[in-house]
Design an enzyme around this catalytic site. Structure first.
Site: not given
Ligand code: UD1
Length: 336
Positions: A31, A124, A148, A152
């Site tokens: 790592d 992913s 990113y 993948k």
């Molecule tokens: C994100 C990445 C994805 C990656 C995964 C793993 C994006 C668009 N996608 O997935 O490519 O494989 O992380 O790290 O970045 N949300 C909020 N407020 C916040 C954070 C998130 O409302 O502060 C919402 C987002 O809109 C989403 C959900 O929570 O609907 C999950 O978000 P997140 O945890 O960032 O994951 P993904 O976007 O699904």
């Protein structure tokens, strides 16, 4: 069996090292600690009472990686090491492609030199792009919306083509949905650098008072409560999926993809409510604009992994939130 775990000090890597040690495997970790702390590995050894071998090596350093294979007899590799912030990848595409794709190619070259051709890869759900409709199934066409995600897709392609060229290569491509949760001991968990970009680490820092409130990215999506739906999976279930994949490698499966998800979706507001139950206090939030690139709904079909790996996600959303809260409240500053 001695398993080389690249990125083994990270969030999913450290939980996987723990399950490997508990199942009787020997573990060697490389790592570069760019987004992880060696303290996670100290705790893995403390919890299991078993030692592992750690080398602070970057995959781009071919000579150092070669020396790891010379010093340790490796039977198979679990490859986590990668950069993983989608937004950052848009502004730093060369860094992402060099680190993730070139790093993977160097790893494969060094593995081949040492006759090691069995690997489990940390892919992913991002490889399903934005047009496939859930439930997402392994044979859907792949795509991505940022470097990113494309890295993948490219790394999956590298392993697929390697198996075509040399059938002795086997690669299990594990497509994770949204990993959350922490080890039930409360000693291991997710420790992001800076302000979290993912939902649950952000909520957890609001709950301990490090951040004032959650921003909910949009409540006008075509879902029952208007917020996005994701397939959240407990990191311990995910870690166990890697052990099932290692067992599968013994049957020379070639390059083959499996979804690791629960098959169920939860909205952002459902996750907030579950976390409030776990921590016993309200999580203040404000609805703000949609985040570019977010899909309305994403969840897996886990049927192939259920059937062919005998793997089933067993931990509930309430388990996930309770474990994150135990980790975050006991370690408000992560591993520091
Ligand atoms: C994100 C990445 C994805 C990656 C995964 C793993 C994006 C668009 N996608 O997935 O490519 O494989 O992380 O790290 O970045 N949300 C909020 N407020 C916040 C954070 C998130 O409302 O502060 C919402 C987002 O809109 C989403 C959900 O929570 O609907 C999950 O978000 P997140 O945890 O960032 O994951 P993904 O976007 O699904």
């Amino acid at each position: 069996m001695n398993i080389l775990v690249t990125g083994g000090a990270g969030y999913i890597g450290s939980h996987t090292c723990l399950e490997l040690l508990q199942a009787g495997y020997q573990v060697t970790v490389v790592d570069n600690l760019v987004n992880s702390k060696q303290e996670s590995l100290r705790r893995v050894q403390e919890i299991t009472g078993k030692p592992l071998v750690f080398h602070p090596v970057d995959l781009l350093d071919r000579e150092a990686l070669d020396a790891v294979f010379v010093a340790n007899p490796i039977d198979a590799v679990i490859h986590f090491a990668a950069l993983k912030a989608p937004g950052e990848s848009v502004s730093q595409p060369l860094r992402y492609y060099h680190n993730n794709v070139t790093g993977t190619i160097v790893l494969c070259q060094v593995m081949a030199q040492h006759g090691v051709k069995n690997l489990v890869f940390s892919s992913s759900a991002t490889v399903y792009g934005e047009t496939n409709q859930p439930p997402l199934i392994e044979d859907m066409p792949l795509s991505a919306i940022n470097p990113y995600g494309w890295s993948k897709v490219m790394m999956e392609r590298v392993f697929t083509d390697l198996h075509v060229a040399d059938p002795a290569w086997n690669a299990i491509l594990l497509r994770y949905f949204n990993p959350i949760g922490a080890h039930p001991s409360g000693r291991l968990g997710e420790d992001p650098n800076g302000i979290p970009i993912n939902l649950v680490p952000y909520i957890a820092q609001v709950a301990v008072g490090k951040l004032p409130y959650l921003r909910v990215f949009g409540n006008d999506y075509p879902t029952p409560d208007g917020t996005c739906i994701r397939d959240y999976i407990h990191v311990v279930d995910l870690a166990i999926g890697h052990l099932k994949a290692l067992e599968k490698l013994a049957s020379n499966p070639g390059a083959i993809a499996y979804n690791l998800g629960t098959g169920r979706g939860n909205s952002v507001l459902e996750v907030v409510a579950a976390f409030e139950r776990a921590c016993g206090k309200p999580i203040p939030y404000q609805v703000v604009a949609r985040r570019p690139g977010d899909l309305p709904i994403s969840y897996a079909s886990p049927s192939k992994a259920n059937r062919e790996l005998n793997w089933f996600a067993q931990r509930s959303m309430d388990d996930m939130c309770a474990d994150v809260w135990r980790w975050q409240s006991g370690n408000p500053n992560g591993y520091e």
